[in-house]
Design an enzyme around this catalytic site. Structure first.
Site, PDB file in Angstrom:
ATOM      1  N   SER A  10       0.847  -1.193   0.000  1.00 18.86           N
ATOM      2  CA  SER A  10       0.000   0.000   0.000  1.00 18.86           C
ATOM      3  C   SER A  10       0.885   1.247   0.000  1.00 18.86           C
ATOM      4  O   SER A  10       1.603   1.513   0.969  1.00 18.86           O
ATOM      5  CB  SER A  10      -0.891  -0.031   1.254  1.00 18.86           C
ATOM      6  OG  SER A  10      -1.666   1.137   1.317  1.00 18.86           O
ATOM      7  N   HIS A  35      -1.336  -1.234  -4.160  1.00 17.62           N
ATOM      8  CA  HIS A  35      -2.587  -0.827  -3.511  1.00 17.62           C
ATOM      9  C   HIS A  35      -2.586   0.693  -3.328  1.00 17.62           C
ATOM     10  O   HIS A  35      -1.667   1.264  -2.741  1.00 17.62           O
ATOM     11  CB  HIS A  35      -2.718  -1.538  -2.164  1.00 17.62           C
ATOM     12  CG  HIS A  35      -4.019  -1.305  -1.468  1.00 17.62           C
ATOM     13  ND1 HIS A  35      -5.175  -1.973  -1.820  1.00 17.62           N
ATOM     14  CD2 HIS A  35      -4.363  -0.463  -0.456  1.00 17.62           C
ATOM     15  CE1 HIS A  35      -6.165  -1.565  -1.040  1.00 17.62           C
ATOM     16  NE2 HIS A  35      -5.700  -0.643  -0.203  1.00 17.62           N
ATOM     17  N   ASP A  37      -4.669   3.871  -1.934  1.00 17.85           N
ATOM     18  CA  ASP A  37      -5.737   4.288  -1.021  1.00 17.85           C
ATOM     19  C   ASP A  37      -6.185   5.715  -1.320  1.00 17.85           C
ATOM     20  O   ASP A  37      -5.472   6.679  -1.026  1.00 17.85           O
ATOM     21  CB  ASP A  37      -5.236   4.233   0.431  1.00 17.85           C
ATOM     22  CG  ASP A  37      -5.125   2.813   0.957  1.00 17.85           C
ATOM     23  OD1 ASP A  37      -6.074   2.030   0.754  1.00 17.85           O
ATOM     24  OD2 ASP A  37      -4.102   2.493   1.581  1.00 17.85           O
ATOM     25  N   MET A  39      -8.521   8.610  -0.232  1.00 17.63           N
ATOM     26  CA  MET A  39      -9.301   9.043   0.949  1.00 17.63           C
ATOM     27  C   MET A  39      -9.749  10.484   0.750  1.00 17.63           C
ATOM     28  O   MET A  39      -8.946  11.327   0.331  1.00 17.63           O
ATOM     29  CB  MET A  39      -8.441   8.934   2.205  1.00 17.63           C
ATOM     30  CG  MET A  39      -7.864   7.549   2.435  1.00 17.63           C
ATOM     31  SD  MET A  39      -7.006   7.461   4.012  1.00 17.63           S
ATOM     32  CE  MET A  39      -6.304   5.797   3.916  1.00 17.63           C
ATOM     33  N   HIS A  68      -8.407   1.462  -4.103  1.00 19.65           N
ATOM     34  CA  HIS A  68      -9.344   1.344  -2.977  1.00 19.65           C
ATOM     35  C   HIS A  68      -9.924   2.728  -2.695  1.00 19.65           C
ATOM     36  O   HIS A  68      -9.245   3.593  -2.151  1.00 19.65           O
ATOM     37  CB  HIS A  68      -8.555   0.795  -1.771  1.00 19.65           C
ATOM     38  CG  HIS A  68      -9.341   0.681  -0.506  1.00 19.65           C
ATOM     39  ND1 HIS A  68      -8.734   0.454   0.721  1.00 19.65           N
ATOM     40  CD2 HIS A  68     -10.676   0.728  -0.261  1.00 19.65           C
ATOM     41  CE1 HIS A  68      -9.670   0.396   1.661  1.00 19.65           C
ATOM     42  NE2 HIS A  68     -10.843   0.561   1.098  1.00 19.65           N
ATOM     43  N   MET A  70     -11.963   5.199  -0.717  1.00 19.71           N
ATOM     44  CA  MET A  70     -12.614   5.505   0.560  1.00 19.71           C
ATOM     45  C   MET A  70     -13.192   6.906   0.421  1.00 19.71           C
ATOM     46  O   MET A  70     -12.704   7.874   1.011  1.00 19.71           O
ATOM     47  CB  MET A  70     -11.589   5.396   1.700  1.00 19.71           C
ATOM     48  CG  MET A  70     -11.248   3.957   2.046  1.00 19.71           C
ATOM     49  SD  MET A  70      -9.713   3.782   2.957  1.00 19.71           S
ATOM     50  CE  MET A  70      -8.572   3.765   1.572  1.00 19.71           C
ATOM     51  N   MET A 139     -12.130  -5.248   5.365  1.00 15.38           N
ATOM     52  CA  MET A 139     -11.215  -4.380   6.111  1.00 15.38           C
ATOM     53  C   MET A 139     -10.926  -5.011   7.467  1.00 15.38           C
ATOM     54  O   MET A 139     -11.845  -5.364   8.200  1.00 15.38           O
ATOM     55  CB  MET A 139     -11.838  -2.986   6.325  1.00 15.38           C
ATOM     56  CG  MET A 139     -11.917  -2.119   5.084  1.00 15.38           C
ATOM     57  SD  MET A 139     -10.331  -1.805   4.259  1.00 15.38           S
ATOM     58  CE  MET A 139      -9.389  -0.983   5.553  1.00 15.38           C
ATOM     59  N   PHE A 145      -6.116   5.016   7.994  1.00 10.52           N
ATOM     60  CA  PHE A 145      -4.692   5.179   8.311  1.00 10.52           C
ATOM     61  C   PHE A 145      -3.955   3.845   8.182  1.00 10.52           C
ATOM     62  O   PHE A 145      -4.539   2.800   8.468  1.00 10.52           O
ATOM     63  CB  PHE A 145      -4.516   5.688   9.748  1.00 10.52           C
ATOM     64  CG  PHE A 145      -5.264   6.963   9.997  1.00 10.52           C
ATOM     65  CD1 PHE A 145      -4.722   8.195   9.650  1.00 10.52           C
ATOM     66  CD2 PHE A 145      -6.550   6.926  10.529  1.00 10.52           C
ATOM     67  CE1 PHE A 145      -5.437   9.371   9.842  1.00 10.52           C
ATOM     68  CE2 PHE A 145      -7.279   8.101  10.734  1.00 10.52           C
ATOM     69  CZ  PHE A 145      -6.713   9.328  10.390  1.00 10.52           C
ATOM     70  N   ASP A 177      -7.305  -6.128   4.147  1.00  7.58           N
ATOM     71  CA  ASP A 177      -6.541  -4.879   4.208  1.00  7.58           C
ATOM     72  C   ASP A 177      -6.521  -4.334   5.626  1.00  7.58           C
ATOM     73  O   ASP A 177      -7.569  -4.014   6.183  1.00  7.58           O
ATOM     74  CB  ASP A 177      -7.219  -3.871   3.255  1.00  7.58           C
ATOM     75  CG  ASP A 177      -6.489  -2.549   3.155  1.00  7.58           C
ATOM     76  OD1 ASP A 177      -5.368  -2.425   3.682  1.00  7.58           O
ATOM     77  OD2 ASP A 177      -7.061  -1.629   2.524  1.00  7.58           O
TER      78      ASP A 177
HETATM   79  C1  DX5 Z   1      -6.339   1.806   5.622  1.00  3.97           C
HETATM   80  C2  DX5 Z   1      -5.872   1.533   4.227  1.00  3.97           C
HETATM   81  C3  DX5 Z   1      -4.870   0.429   4.137  1.00  3.97           C
HETATM   82  C4  DX5 Z   1      -3.511   0.757   4.769  1.00  3.97           C
HETATM   83  C5  DX5 Z   1      -2.846  -0.534   5.141  1.00  3.97           C
HETATM   84  O1  DX5 Z   1      -7.409   2.680   5.565  1.00  3.97           O
HETATM   85  O2  DX5 Z   1      -6.980   1.140   3.425  1.00  3.97           O
HETATM   86  O3  DX5 Z   1      -4.689   0.043   2.787  1.00  3.97           O
HETATM   87  O4  DX5 Z   1      -2.706   1.465   3.878  1.00  3.97           O
HETATM   88  O5  DX5 Z   1      -1.714  -0.282   5.931  1.00  3.97           O
HETATM   89  P1  DX5 Z   1      -1.247  -1.308   7.065  1.00  3.97           P
HETATM   90  O6  DX5 Z   1      -0.906  -2.595   6.399  1.00  3.97           O
HETATM   91  O7  DX5 Z   1      -0.038  -0.626   7.682  1.00  3.97           O
HETATM   92  O8  DX5 Z   1      -2.378  -1.455   8.040  1.00  3.97           O
HETATM   93 ZN    ZN Z   2      -6.610   0.173   1.477  1.00  3.63          ZN
END
Ligand code: DX5
Ligand code: ZN
Length: 221
Positions: A10, A35, A37, A39, A68, A70, A139, A145, A177
């Protein structure tokens, strides 16, 4: 099932200002997916980047992108993520009243559609959406985070979903994840997950190739 485990580092666990040159060092034989993210500071209490950043990043790598989202109401901006042409595009069940609309648009574009579930959402909530999905993202932390601890309840959630997929003979992959490391990866894979996201454990000391290979080994040992 173990032979087709995919590991997706990620990128938010790295330095986003150097992500383009960093991903050029990733070995596609080891790093299966990137990956990404997204947000929006609304669906989750953190803000990362949008389609412009992902489009630029994609020019630096041939590794397929696992995006992903969010974000609230993904149906309003889904087209700009579809245009980028990621390997998969995942929306959150909790973020929209029209999940089927976005999932169908993603599939129509030849991209794998996925639905993500927050830890508080029963996996049963997405059973009727499984025919519209190529993957379900369970999740294992509250989204927002990287660096949080794995929620152990996730194991029974993955098992329940795997049972449903097997019983219905569906072709849906399970992605996990949040908080995955060498100590718990085998448990999530044994429970039925095939795509494993790894943020802090993959980016530790910026040794992404080595850490990803170690995770993969730990998953099947
Ligand atoms: C959290 C993210 C994850 C995060 C995973 O909201 O969707 O993808 O980056 O990081 P770790 O593996 O450190 O929990
Ligand atoms: Zn993610």
């Amino acid at each position: 099932m173990n032979s087709k485990i995919l590991i997706a580092p990620s990128i938010i666990a790295g330095d986003l200002s150097t992500a383009g040159t960093d991903v050029q060092q990733f070995d596609p034989a080891v790093v299966d997916l990137l990956h990404i993210d997204v947000m929006d500071g609304n669906f989750v209490p953190n803000l990362t980047f949008g389609p412009g950043f992902i489009r630029s990043l994609k020019k630096h790598t041939n590794i397929p992108l696992d995006v992903h989202l969010m974000i609230e109401k993904p149906e309003l901006s889904i087209d700009s993520y579809i245009e980028i042409g990621p390997w998969c595009l995942v929306i959150h069940y909790e973020s929209t009243r029209f999940p089927g609309r976005s999932l169908s648009a993603i599939r129509k574009a030849g991209i794998k559609p996925g639905i993500a579930l927050n830890p508080a959402t029963p996996v049963e909530a997405v059973y009727d959406l499984l025919p519209y999905c190529d993957l379900v993202l369970v999740m294992s932390v509250e989204p927002g985070f990287y660096g949080q601890s794995f929620m152990p309840e996730s194991i029974s959630r993955i098992k329940r979903l795997r049972d449903k997929i097997e019983t219905e003979k569906l072709k849906v992959m399970i992605q996990v994840d949040g908080g995955i490391n060498t100590s718990n990866i085998k448990d999530v894979v044994s429970a039925g997950a095939e795509i494993i996201v790894a943020g802090s454990s993959a980016y530790r000391d910026m040794k992404v190739n080595e850490n990803t290979a170690t995770l993969k080994k730990a998953a099947i040992l």
